[in-house]
Design a protein around this motif. Structure first.
Motif, mmCIF file in Angstrom:
data_model
loop_
_atom_site.group_PDB
_atom_site.id
_atom_site.type_symbol
_atom_site.label_atom_id
_atom_site.label_comp_id
_atom_site.label_asym_id
_atom_site.label_seq_id
_atom_site.Cartn_x
_atom_site.Cartn_y
_atom_site.Cartn_z
ATOM 1 N N ARG A 74 11.902 -0.453 6.913
ATOM 2 C CA ARG A 74 10.694 -1.804 6.278
ATOM 3 C C ARG A 74 9.978 -1.257 5.363
ATOM 4 O O ARG A 74 9.968 -1.342 4.290
ATOM 5 C CB ARG A 74 9.976 -2.743 7.288
ATOM 6 C CG ARG A 74 8.898 -2.238 7.784
ATOM 7 C CD ARG A 74 7.713 -2.635 7.061
ATOM 8 N NE ARG A 74 6.408 -2.400 8.195
ATOM 9 C CZ ARG A 74 5.614 -1.313 8.558
ATOM 10 N NH1 ARG A 74 6.333 -0.383 8.613
ATOM 11 N NH2 ARG A 74 4.582 -2.031 9.132
ATOM 12 N N ASP A 75 9.938 -0.022 5.294
ATOM 13 C CA ASP A 75 9.000 1.008 3.936
ATOM 14 C C ASP A 75 10.078 1.117 2.828
ATOM 15 O O ASP A 75 11.272 1.059 3.092
ATOM 16 C CB ASP A 75 8.661 2.065 4.194
ATOM 17 C CG ASP A 75 7.294 2.133 5.383
ATOM 18 O OD1 ASP A 75 7.161 1.131 5.436
ATOM 19 O OD2 ASP A 75 7.093 3.127 6.237
ATOM 20 N N ILE A 76 9.516 0.776 1.556
ATOM 21 C CA ILE A 76 10.266 0.812 0.130
ATOM 22 C C ILE A 76 10.362 2.304 0.031
ATOM 23 O O ILE A 76 8.956 2.307 -0.462
ATOM 24 C CB ILE A 76 9.866 0.058 -0.559
ATOM 25 C CG1 ILE A 76 10.540 -1.705 -0.369
ATOM 26 C CG2 ILE A 76 10.303 0.061 -1.836
ATOM 27 C CD1 ILE A 76 9.469 -2.653 -0.738
ATOM 28 N N LYS A 103 0.655 -1.144 -0.162
ATOM 29 C CA LYS A 103 -0.087 0.095 -0.240
ATOM 30 C C LYS A 103 1.013 0.736 0.063
ATOM 31 O O LYS A 103 2.018 1.317 0.542
ATOM 32 C CB LYS A 103 -0.710 0.036 1.573
ATOM 33 C CG LYS A 103 -0.139 -0.251 2.624
ATOM 34 C CD LYS A 103 -0.972 0.641 4.066
ATOM 35 C CE LYS A 103 -0.390 0.092 4.923
ATOM 36 N NZ LYS A 103 -1.380 0.045 6.228
ATOM 37 N N VAL A 104 0.470 2.214 -0.383
ATOM 38 C CA VAL A 104 1.219 3.479 -0.713
ATOM 39 C C VAL A 104 0.917 3.978 0.861
ATOM 40 O O VAL A 104 -0.172 4.115 1.131
ATOM 41 C CB VAL A 104 0.457 4.547 -1.734
ATOM 42 C CG1 VAL A 104 1.237 5.564 -1.637
ATOM 43 C CG2 VAL A 104 1.241 3.526 -3.295
ATOM 44 N N VAL A 105 1.493 4.962 1.040
ATOM 45 C CA VAL A 105 2.228 5.366 2.265
ATOM 46 C C VAL A 105 2.439 7.110 2.103
ATOM 47 O O VAL A 105 2.728 6.766 1.620
ATOM 48 C CB VAL A 105 2.436 4.353 3.654
ATOM 49 C CG1 VAL A 105 1.512 3.486 4.018
ATOM 50 C CG2 VAL A 105 3.799 4.446 3.201
ATOM 51 N N SER A 106 2.612 7.936 3.563
ATOM 52 C CA SER A 106 2.723 8.847 2.987
ATOM 53 C C SER A 106 4.581 8.731 3.917
ATOM 54 O O SER A 106 4.572 8.231 5.047
ATOM 55 C CB SER A 106 1.656 10.597 3.872
ATOM 56 O OG SER A 106 1.770 10.240 5.390
ATOM 57 N N GLU A 107 4.826 9.814 3.918
ATOM 58 C CA GLU A 107 5.965 10.341 4.405
ATOM 59 C C GLU A 107 6.398 10.447 6.049
ATOM 60 O O GLU A 107 7.063 10.478 6.898
ATOM 61 C CB GLU A 107 7.230 11.442 4.071
ATOM 62 C CG GLU A 107 8.073 11.540 4.117
ATOM 63 C CD GLU A 107 9.174 12.914 3.612
ATOM 64 O OE1 GLU A 107 10.216 12.905 5.449
ATOM 65 O OE2 GLU A 107 8.584 13.065 2.555
ATOM 66 N N TYR A 117 6.305 2.431 -0.222
ATOM 67 C CA TYR A 117 5.345 1.463 -0.149
ATOM 68 C C TYR A 117 5.903 1.087 1.139
ATOM 69 O O TYR A 117 6.140 0.895 1.569
ATOM 70 C CB TYR A 117 5.810 0.867 -1.244
ATOM 71 C CG TYR A 117 4.754 1.268 -2.805
ATOM 72 C CD1 TYR A 117 3.344 0.907 -3.380
ATOM 73 C CD2 TYR A 117 6.033 2.462 -3.367
ATOM 74 C CE1 TYR A 117 3.126 1.940 -4.457
ATOM 75 C CE2 TYR A 117 5.888 2.847 -4.675
ATOM 76 C CZ TYR A 117 4.444 2.962 -4.989
ATOM 77 O OH TYR A 117 4.611 3.940 -6.481
ATOM 78 N N GLN A 118 4.883 0.133 1.350
ATOM 79 C CA GLN A 118 4.416 -0.706 3.443
ATOM 80 C C GLN A 118 3.866 -1.928 2.485
ATOM 81 O O GLN A 118 2.461 -2.029 1.920
ATOM 82 C CB GLN A 118 3.455 0.289 3.726
ATOM 83 C CG GLN A 118 4.376 -0.676 5.430
ATOM 84 C CD GLN A 118 3.696 0.308 7.065
ATOM 85 O OE1 GLN A 118 2.344 0.003 6.764
ATOM 86 N NE2 GLN A 118 4.174 1.503 6.683
ATOM 87 N N LYS A 119 4.441 -2.726 3.313
ATOM 88 C CA LYS A 119 4.441 -4.649 2.970
ATOM 89 C C LYS A 119 3.055 -5.130 3.648
ATOM 90 O O LYS A 119 3.242 -4.365 4.659
ATOM 91 C CB LYS A 119 5.390 -5.494 3.184
ATOM 92 C CG LYS A 119 3.972 -6.694 2.771
ATOM 93 C CD LYS A 119 5.613 -7.759 3.596
ATOM 94 C CE LYS A 119 5.459 -9.080 3.313
ATOM 95 N NZ LYS A 119 4.911 -9.388 4.334
ATOM 96 N N LYS A 120 1.949 -5.188 3.493
ATOM 97 C CA LYS A 120 0.591 -4.701 3.886
ATOM 98 C C LYS A 120 0.734 -6.228 5.101
ATOM 99 O O LYS A 120 1.258 -6.676 4.317
ATOM 100 C CB LYS A 120 -0.927 -5.347 2.964
ATOM 101 C CG LYS A 120 -1.342 -4.152 2.279
ATOM 102 C CD LYS A 120 -2.339 -4.299 1.249
ATOM 103 C CE LYS A 120 -2.728 -3.629 1.392
ATOM 104 N NZ LYS A 120 -3.826 -3.807 0.302
ATOM 105 N N GLY A 121 0.451 -6.388 6.507
ATOM 106 C CA GLY A 121 0.581 -7.286 7.313
ATOM 107 C C GLY A 121 1.671 -7.312 7.799
ATOM 108 O O GLY A 121 2.219 -7.819 8.661
ATOM 109 N N GLY A 122 2.845 -6.120 7.260
ATOM 110 C CA GLY A 122 3.789 -5.757 7.701
ATOM 111 C C GLY A 122 5.356 -6.666 7.981
ATOM 112 O O GLY A 122 4.939 -8.071 7.103
ATOM 113 N N ILE A 123 6.318 -7.048 8.574
ATOM 114 C CA ILE A 123 6.884 -7.846 8.514
ATOM 115 C C ILE A 123 7.628 -8.264 10.215
ATOM 116 O O ILE A 123 7.325 -7.651 10.522
ATOM 117 C CB ILE A 123 8.416 -7.422 7.987
ATOM 118 C CG1 ILE A 123 8.806 -5.756 7.779
ATOM 119 C CG2 ILE A 123 7.695 -7.624 5.983
ATOM 120 C CD1 ILE A 123 10.113 -5.958 7.165
#
Length: 152
Positions: A33-35, A23-27, A104-110
Motif C-alpha cells: 500500500r505504500d506509494i 508521511k515519507v518512509v524509508s525503503e 509515501y505511506q498513508k497515515k492511519g493505514g488502509i
C-alpha cells in the motif's frame, strides 16, 4: 478539479494539508500500500526531473502501476490521452531502471483486504490514460481508497 488532484500530490510540499494524509518512509519499512514516486522512464524522451511516475507496492517484491501503452513523445495528443496499461513489475527492477524513489505511506493505514481486492480488479481491467484526468497518480490514490479511477 480532477487535474488539480494529481498535481497536488506531486507538488505536496506547496500544498497545505498533505502532511496530514501521507508521511515519507524509508525503503527498509516498505509495506503493501505504500506509494512510490519515481523519475519517469528516460527512454520515453521526457525529462525525468520534470515528470514523475507513481506505483504502489503490493508486497512480495511487486509494484502495480498504470501508464500509457504506446507513448510517442513526438505527439502531444498521445501524452494527453492514450490507451493505458495496468501492470505489475518487480520493485527492484523498477528502482534499478529509474535509479531512485520516494516512498509515501498513508497515515492511519488502509484496509488491506480492500487494497488487494482493488489490485486484483485492476489487473483484469482496461483504462484510458489521460495526463490530467486519469493517470498513474489517480490510479495509486484509487488503490488506497482516496480517489476514483476510471476503468473500462
Amino acid at each position: 478539479q480532477r487535474e488539480y488532484e494529481a498535481f497536488k500530490f506531486l507538488f505536496h510540499k506547496s500544498v497545505p494539508g498533505h502532511g496530514e494524509v501521507f508521511k515519507v518512509v524509508s525503503e527498509s519499512t516498505l509495506q503493501p500500500r505504500d506509494i512510490l514516486l519515481l523519475p519517469m522512464d528516460t527512454s520515453s524522451g521526457l525529462s525525468s526531473s520534470s515528470f514523475k511516475h507513481t506505483a504502489v507496492y503490493c508486497g512480495d517484491g511487486e509494484v502495480i502501476h498504470f501508464q500509457t501503452k504506446h507513448l510517442n513523445p513526438c505527439s502531444f495528443v498521445n501524452i494527453l490521452s492514450n490507451s493505458g496499461r495496468i501492470s505489475k513489475e518487480g520493485f527492484k527492477a523498477m528502482k534499478k531502471e529509474r535509479k531512485k524513489c520516494q516512498i509515501y505511506q498513508k497515515k492511519g493505514g488502509i484496509n488491506l483486504n480492500d487494497f488487494h481486492s482493488k489490485v486484483r480488479e485492476a489487473m483484469n481491467s482496461k483504462a484510458k490514460y489521460h495526463l490530467g484526468k486519469n493517470n498513474c497518480i489517480h490510479f495509486a490514490l484509487y488503490l488506497l481508497g482516496l480517489m476514483d479511477f476510471y476503468m473500462q
